[in-house]
Enzyme design. Sequence first.
Site, mmCIF file in Angstrom:
data_model
loop_
_atom_site.group_PDB
_atom_site.id
_atom_site.type_symbol
_atom_site.label_atom_id
_atom_site.label_comp_id
_atom_site.label_asym_id
_atom_site.label_seq_id
_atom_site.Cartn_x
_atom_site.Cartn_y
_atom_site.Cartn_z
ATOM 1 N N THR A 167 0.989 -1.065 -0.131
ATOM 2 C CA THR A 167 0.330 0.181 0.777
ATOM 3 C C THR A 167 0.747 1.585 -0.306
ATOM 4 O O THR A 167 2.347 1.325 -0.064
ATOM 5 C CB THR A 167 -0.602 0.420 1.672
ATOM 6 O OG1 THR A 167 -1.862 -1.103 1.417
ATOM 7 C CG2 THR A 167 -1.708 1.407 1.079
ATOM 8 N N ILE A 226 -12.350 -6.190 -0.267
ATOM 9 C CA ILE A 226 -11.967 -5.256 0.213
ATOM 10 C C ILE A 226 -10.510 -4.936 1.119
ATOM 11 O O ILE A 226 -10.831 -5.754 2.438
ATOM 12 C CB ILE A 226 -13.238 -4.642 0.959
ATOM 13 C CG1 ILE A 226 -14.283 -4.620 -0.860
ATOM 14 C CG2 ILE A 226 -13.225 -3.429 1.763
ATOM 15 C CD1 ILE A 226 -15.976 -4.426 0.054
#
Length: 280
Positions: free
Chosen positions: A154, A183
């Site tokens: 990320t 998700i």
Amino acid sequence: MKIIIHGGFFSESSQSNEVKLAKQNSLKDIAKKSYEFLKDNSAFDTVAYAVSLLEDDELYNAGIGSQIQSDGVIRMSAAIMNGETQKMSGVINIQDVKNPIFVAKELIKEDDRVLGGNGAKIYAAENGFEDFSTEIPQRRKEYEEKLKNGGKGTVGAVAIDKHGKLAVATSTGGKGFEIPGRISDSATVAGNYANQFCAVSCTGVGEDIVSNATAAKIVTRVTDGLTIENAFDRTFEELKEIDGFAGAIGIDSEGNIFHQDSYPTMVFASFDGIDFEVFE
């Protein structure tokens, strides 16, 4: 004015000294460019700008260079939050845009501020975001060879501007080989949260970060009077109870910067206009 950025974990891809040096130089360059941008712009605009630079660098798993899911498709997620207004907006599992963070930022003006899948893509197209493939040969090779990276990728940015306003932005290309529809934490308050007291961006295993509510816990604890260091420490102690894999960066309203990870090594850089701190 201060900024701190992260680019996921060093263990997500090649761990050679060459890659380490490349990431150190990249993060330092992006932190400096973002600080220069911050001089004339808000924290909110700056974190989006910083994350877009990270999305444009294939060293990181966000934007260009995003991981490919189990069905051969790239789906990305991103979110941004304004600490002053306490509004967050984001996109979940969006496809074929260059910079998911800019789509997330565009959504801040809407009543419906978190969109997923095809709805997010339609919104992007209607607002001038062109089709763009973020796949690079390295990711296709990893997919075809089924080389799992552990799902720790990320990027994120936290900034405080000259008016003392805080903002945070986070973007991810997924963990790779995940079930379509999965998700991550990046477009939730568990991975991306800010108010007038503190702002935090997370990276790591999304399921662990969501289970621990990492970003929201840290910010809430600072709001309730803990120092940013103590808020991080307490939250990461709780993360240990589930053997959670996470890293986080944050800035409080006094301009104190803090970062922590539960396992080695989150890659990050911070800059205050004078001094850099870059991961070792």
